[in-house]
Design a protein around this motif. Sequence first.
Motif, short mmCIF file in Angstrom:
data_model
loop_
_atom_site.label_atom_id
_atom_site.label_comp_id
_atom_site.label_asym_id
_atom_site.label_seq_id
_atom_site.Cartn_x
_atom_site.Cartn_y
_atom_site.Cartn_z
N ARG A 169 12.78 45.51 -30.62
CA ARG A 169 12.43 44.50 -31.25
C ARG A 169 12.47 43.17 -31.11
O ARG A 169 13.99 42.56 -30.78
CB ARG A 169 13.06 44.06 -32.82
CG ARG A 169 12.22 45.39 -33.42
CD ARG A 169 10.49 45.27 -33.49
NE ARG A 169 9.70 46.84 -35.21
CZ ARG A 169 10.30 48.02 -34.13
NH1 ARG A 169 9.85 48.46 -32.40
NH2 ARG A 169 9.64 49.24 -35.13
N LEU A 170 11.14 42.30 -31.61
CA LEU A 170 11.82 40.51 -30.89
C LEU A 170 13.20 40.04 -31.57
O LEU A 170 13.24 40.55 -32.68
CB LEU A 170 11.00 40.09 -30.84
CG LEU A 170 9.01 40.18 -30.39
CD1 LEU A 170 8.34 39.35 -30.37
CD2 LEU A 170 9.42 39.93 -28.67
N PRO A 172 14.52 38.24 -34.25
CA PRO A 172 13.74 37.66 -36.03
C PRO A 172 13.40 36.33 -35.90
O PRO A 172 12.34 36.05 -36.65
CB PRO A 172 14.48 38.43 -37.12
CG PRO A 172 15.81 38.74 -36.43
CD PRO A 172 15.53 38.86 -35.16
N LEU A 173 14.48 35.24 -35.98
CA LEU A 173 14.42 34.21 -35.41
C LEU A 173 13.52 33.99 -35.09
O LEU A 173 12.40 32.75 -35.62
CB LEU A 173 15.11 33.35 -34.88
CG LEU A 173 16.96 33.70 -36.40
CD1 LEU A 173 18.05 32.87 -35.52
CD2 LEU A 173 16.74 33.95 -37.60
N GLY A 174 12.66 34.22 -33.83
CA GLY A 174 11.42 34.29 -33.37
C GLY A 174 10.21 34.19 -34.14
O GLY A 174 9.13 33.69 -34.17
N LEU A 175 10.46 34.92 -35.54
CA LEU A 175 9.30 35.71 -36.31
C LEU A 175 8.93 33.91 -37.11
O LEU A 175 8.24 34.60 -38.70
CB LEU A 175 9.15 36.43 -36.52
CG LEU A 175 8.28 38.15 -35.34
CD1 LEU A 175 9.39 37.19 -33.57
CD2 LEU A 175 8.39 38.87 -35.58
N ILE A 176 10.05 33.91 -37.77
CA ILE A 176 10.29 33.61 -39.29
C ILE A 176 10.13 31.68 -39.11
O ILE A 176 10.68 31.34 -38.06
CB ILE A 176 11.75 33.90 -39.45
CG1 ILE A 176 11.87 34.93 -39.80
CG2 ILE A 176 11.66 32.73 -41.30
CD1 ILE A 176 13.65 35.43 -40.20
N HIS A 177 9.19 30.92 -39.39
CA HIS A 177 9.23 29.71 -39.55
C HIS A 177 9.35 29.18 -40.84
O HIS A 177 8.97 29.27 -42.28
CB HIS A 177 7.43 29.94 -39.75
CG HIS A 177 7.17 30.03 -38.46
ND1 HIS A 177 7.26 29.50 -37.25
CD2 HIS A 177 7.34 31.60 -37.90
CE1 HIS A 177 6.17 30.17 -36.48
NE2 HIS A 177 5.92 31.86 -37.31
N GLN A 178 10.22 27.93 -41.16
CA GLN A 178 10.47 27.27 -41.97
C GLN A 178 9.45 25.92 -42.46
O GLN A 178 9.42 25.49 -41.27
CB GLN A 178 12.10 26.64 -41.56
CG GLN A 178 13.42 27.62 -41.55
CD GLN A 178 13.45 28.71 -42.10
OE1 GLN A 178 13.29 28.32 -43.39
NE2 GLN A 178 13.84 29.78 -41.87
N GLU A 179 8.66 26.48 -43.23
CA GLU A 179 8.05 25.25 -43.77
C GLU A 179 6.82 25.40 -43.66
O GLU A 179 5.63 25.07 -44.42
CB GLU A 179 8.60 24.06 -44.31
CG GLU A 179 9.96 23.73 -45.26
CD GLU A 179 9.79 24.35 -46.10
OE1 GLU A 179 8.81 24.16 -47.30
OE2 GLU A 179 10.47 24.05 -47.38
N THR A 180 6.50 24.94 -42.44
CA THR A 180 5.43 25.01 -41.41
C THR A 180 5.95 26.00 -40.39
O THR A 180 6.41 26.08 -39.55
CB THR A 180 4.60 23.92 -41.13
OG1 THR A 180 6.20 22.84 -40.69
CG2 THR A 180 4.82 23.30 -42.73
N TYR A 181 4.42 26.03 -39.91
CA TYR A 181 3.82 27.02 -38.51
C TYR A 181 4.45 26.13 -37.38
O TYR A 181 3.96 24.92 -36.90
CB TYR A 181 2.91 27.73 -38.27
CG TYR A 181 2.75 28.71 -36.98
CD1 TYR A 181 2.43 29.79 -37.36
CD2 TYR A 181 2.66 27.90 -35.95
CE1 TYR A 181 2.88 30.84 -36.45
CE2 TYR A 181 2.74 28.43 -35.16
CZ TYR A 181 2.81 30.39 -34.81
OH TYR A 181 2.43 31.06 -34.11
N ASP A 183 5.19 26.74 -32.94
CA ASP A 183 5.11 27.63 -31.82
C ASP A 183 6.73 27.41 -31.06
O ASP A 183 7.43 26.59 -31.08
CB ASP A 183 4.33 26.18 -30.71
CG ASP A 183 3.16 27.15 -30.68
OD1 ASP A 183 2.61 28.19 -31.56
OD2 ASP A 183 2.00 26.16 -30.50
N VAL A 184 7.28 28.88 -30.88
CA VAL A 184 8.88 28.72 -30.37
C VAL A 184 7.89 28.66 -28.73
O VAL A 184 7.14 29.30 -28.35
CB VAL A 184 8.99 30.35 -31.39
CG1 VAL A 184 9.09 30.29 -32.52
CG2 VAL A 184 7.57 31.69 -30.81
N VAL A 186 8.09 31.25 -25.70
CA VAL A 186 7.75 32.81 -25.79
C VAL A 186 8.23 33.38 -24.88
O VAL A 186 8.47 34.54 -24.72
CB VAL A 186 6.41 32.67 -26.26
CG1 VAL A 186 5.55 32.87 -26.89
CG2 VAL A 186 5.92 31.47 -24.97
#
Lengths: 243, 243
Positions: A169-170, A172-181, A183-184, A186
Amino acid sequence: MDSLRNRKSIRKYSNKEVSEELLNSLLTDAFRASNTGNMQTYSVIVTRSEQQKEKLLPFHFNQPSIKTAPVVLTFCVDFRRFSRWCVESGAEPGYNNYLSFYSATIDSMLAAQTFAVAAEDAGLGLCFFGTTNYNAEGIIDALELPELVFPVTTVTVGWPAENPSQSDRLDPLGLIHQETYKDVDVKALYAYKESLPEMQKFVEENGKPSLAHVFTDVRYTKANNEFFSDALLKAIKRQGFIF
Amino acid sequence: MDSLRNRKSIRKYSNKEVSEELLNSLLTDAFRASNTGNMQTYSVIVTRSEQQKEKLLPFHFNQPSIKTAPVVLTFCVDFRRFSRWCVESGAEPGYNNYLSFYSATIDSMLAAQTFAVAAEDAGLGLCFFGTTNYNAEGIIDALELPELVFPVTTVTVGWPAENPSQSDRLDPLGLIHQETYKDVDVKALYAYKESLPEMQKFVEENGKPSLAHVFTDVRYTKANNEFFSDALLKAIKRQGFIF
């Protein structure tokens, strides 16, 4: 929960039967999941007979576990039952639209995944089939689904006869956004996946320059996605959801 | 599983914080759920700030728990991250279509419901919000969701400060079909629900001839469903999923 964290999909099953009593008990748990307005706009079709499995098989691209699993479940949007109750009560239902279809899809999935958790907790193994969205029309015919009933996902169920290693799995912190989206990075996020020996083997076997190319050029191509999008939309409309 | 069978939605929360560590741990469990081709085409937006909750509030029809819950999670389809990885790998992604949107909706829900089960098992209370599908466009703006990212469902999360009674469910056998779909006797299936004192009160308060009329004429009307269907379809297209 350890059972959630350690889970893996199971595609090979022993001959041991899955009793109707156990299955109904797990589905009873599933139907306690949250749902829109407590309308419970879903149904589950249970396939056990060889004849019905044979009918479903080609629409799941002949994946063998459709035949070898003791039970195949198809979770469906069902606004027919609710609408029939409205009509028989003298009320006029208005659920043949896209919002109703999409919210019932969500409710079907809440039930389907609750079933999956309950079944795995009981020691059963299972696998979800995305093919249901590719060949909805064939599945509609095989299961004799009337208007306002639509197949959302299929799950094969049985007692495990394999113990595969867990898939990656990726982070998880790459899939969780604080407050607004946001970009990570990649390439950094996918570096671990790309480094896995099985992924490198996958790239080599397909003769592609990168793992991403295996997805875009082989597994989930634009042409196929567009072809099956049309089929999916046609099937949704055929079942009476107007949009 | 007792925790599945005894669950109920919780809308009132204590002031006790939900730590980032616990939340991330539960989401890590959630991301172990099955998903299409292990592409993990979803993201979760965590709302904790008062300012962001204020922004979301009107799009959830001012339901107070959006403000009073310590954490609001919005589970989103996300084909952007995967597509960016394809592009940065020199591959050409083809995921701006309806099939990709629908299958990513399913994968988002597998993750969302796995989160819900893990959170409830940890003693947290939560409530799903269907309003996400009514006002997707507003939520997209509030959470700054870019193309190929779409809000599927919202969950409020916190430590329970209420202990409501469990809501009713239909007889599960009315939702389970053997081999093919069969119509059930809907009046018999709904008789128990219709007999409940809280449902009879509901009918009376709304001045309607039957419980079904409360759904068709008040709660989920044809006119509203059609209005919000158009808005939902427009929002899906705005996020770049062509159909």
